[in-house]
Design a protein around this motif. Structure first.
Motif, PDB file in Angstrom:
ATOM      1  N   ALA A  59      -4.506   0.758  -7.777  1.00 33.99           N
ATOM      2  CA  ALA A  59      -5.462   1.762  -8.142  1.00 33.99           C
ATOM      3  C   ALA A  59      -6.752   1.173  -8.767  1.00 33.99           C
ATOM      4  O   ALA A  59      -7.823   1.740  -8.470  1.00 33.99           O
ATOM      5  N   HIS A  60      -6.394   0.176  -9.734  1.00 31.95           N
ATOM      6  CA  HIS A  60      -7.788  -0.454 -10.375  1.00 31.95           C
ATOM      7  C   HIS A  60      -8.656  -0.963  -9.296  1.00 31.95           C
ATOM      8  O   HIS A  60      -9.895  -0.984  -9.657  1.00 31.95           O
ATOM      9  N   ARG A  61      -7.877  -1.622  -8.213  1.00 33.32           N
ATOM     10  CA  ARG A  61      -8.707  -2.336  -7.296  1.00 33.32           C
ATOM     11  C   ARG A  61      -9.009  -1.447  -6.286  1.00 33.32           C
ATOM     12  O   ARG A  61      -9.813  -1.816  -5.280  1.00 33.32           O
ATOM     13  N   ARG A  62      -8.947  -0.266  -6.235  1.00 34.38           N
ATOM     14  CA  ARG A  62      -9.201   0.996  -5.096  1.00 34.38           C
ATOM     15  C   ARG A  62      -8.588   0.394  -3.651  1.00 34.38           C
ATOM     16  O   ARG A  62      -9.175   0.642  -2.839  1.00 34.38           O
TER      17      ARG A  62
ATOM     18  N   ARG B 216       1.299   3.963  -3.015  1.00 32.48           N
ATOM     19  CA  ARG B 216       0.940   5.556  -2.894  1.00 32.48           C
ATOM     20  C   ARG B 216       2.387   6.244  -3.313  1.00 32.48           C
ATOM     21  O   ARG B 216       2.295   7.444  -3.036  1.00 32.48           O
TER      22      ARG B 216
ATOM     23  N   ARG C  61       0.853  -1.188  -0.136  1.00 29.97           N
ATOM     24  CA  ARG C  61      -0.072  -0.154  -0.057  1.00 29.97           C
ATOM     25  C   ARG C  61       0.813   1.073   0.102  1.00 29.97           C
ATOM     26  O   ARG C  61       0.718   2.153  -0.772  1.00 29.97           O
TER      27      ARG C  61
END
Length: 256
Positions: free
Chosen positions: A251-254, A209, A205
């Motif tokens: 990002a695609h999977r939030r 970021r 994570r």
């Protein structure tokens, strides 16, 4: 470059005769289609957990002329050595360009060994004979560890080339089989974040970021070396090639 991307890349240049996303399916596909070349990952799920090496060893008796090229995100010596000893004639990483991938498939089909430059040392180590297996005049006793090390070799004669699970055709009628996992295809086939340990999820994570290794180390009170180890494990388990792909994956999977 995952399964769908690979197929898009080689479409029109080869005849894709079959596809598989697990060990048992790949062995079955190879036995049924007898492709010239099989393009496979070292971490294909299923079977007895042996991945690409297991596919080669199980499929070889039924399709002895089929040749194998490993395409993987991993450049770990253990992974490279496992598939080379099993009989793969080449090993390239998923950072390879489309043009180089096509060239590698063709070279393997012609009986040559093909490896990413940075893997040369690993390959030499994997193929280095055991002194105990050498005769007094220095001649090797032979065996699977030498498969794919040079043009010609065991299993190369008369083979046209194939990639695990898919087949494509051009003027040379090269048939390809594809045995890669489905990451990057449909969401339901995707790798779950649950394959990561709690610590790996924390590191993932932060990296996604945009944190640097040093910043992650400070945030989690661990060493930079430990961060590097976790990042390598995350990329391997998620079948990603670099931090940029990791950021897009998250990002695609939030997730971030």
């Amino acid at each position: 470059m995952f399964r769908r991307g690979v197929i898009d890349t080689i479409a029109g240049e080869c005849d894709i005769v079959g596809q598989a996303a697990d060990v048992d399916g790949a062995v079955r596909m190879i036995d049924e289609t007898r492709p010239d070349v099989v393009l496979l990952d070292v971490h294909v799920p299923g079977g007895n957990g042996g991945g690409g090496a297991e596919i080669i060893l199980r499929a070889m008796p039924g399709a002895p002329s089929t040749l194998y090229l490993a395409l993987s995100v991993s450049d770990a010596p253990a992974d490279v050595g496992a598939v080379i000893r099993a009989g793969a004639r080449g090993y390239v990483t998923k950072t390879i360009t489309a043009a180089d991938l096509l060239a590698s498939i063709q070279q393997v089909a012609e009986g040559y060994a093909v490896f990413s430059p940075k893997l040369a040392g690993f390959v030499l180590s994997a193929l280095r004979p055991d002194p105990a297996s050498l005769t007094t005049d220095g001649a090797g006793a032979g065996g699977a560890s030498g498969a794919g090390a040079a043009k010609g070799g065991t299993g190369a004669s008369g083979a046209r080339g194939a990639a695990s699970g898919a087949g494509v055709s051009n003027g040379t009628d090269l048939e390809l089989g594809i045995a890669l996992d489905a990451l990057g295809d449909d969401a339901e086939e995707d790798v779950s974040i649950d394959v990561l340990s709690p610590r790996e999820q924390q590191v993932m994570r932060l990296i996604a970021r945009g944190y640097s290794y040093k910043e992650v180390a400070a945030e989690l009170f661990i060493s930079v070396k430990t961060v590097e180890t976790h990042v390598s494990a995350v990329l391997r388990k998620l079948q990603l090639s670099n931090r940029g792909e990791l950021a897009r994956w998250a990002a695609h999977r939030r997730i971030v």
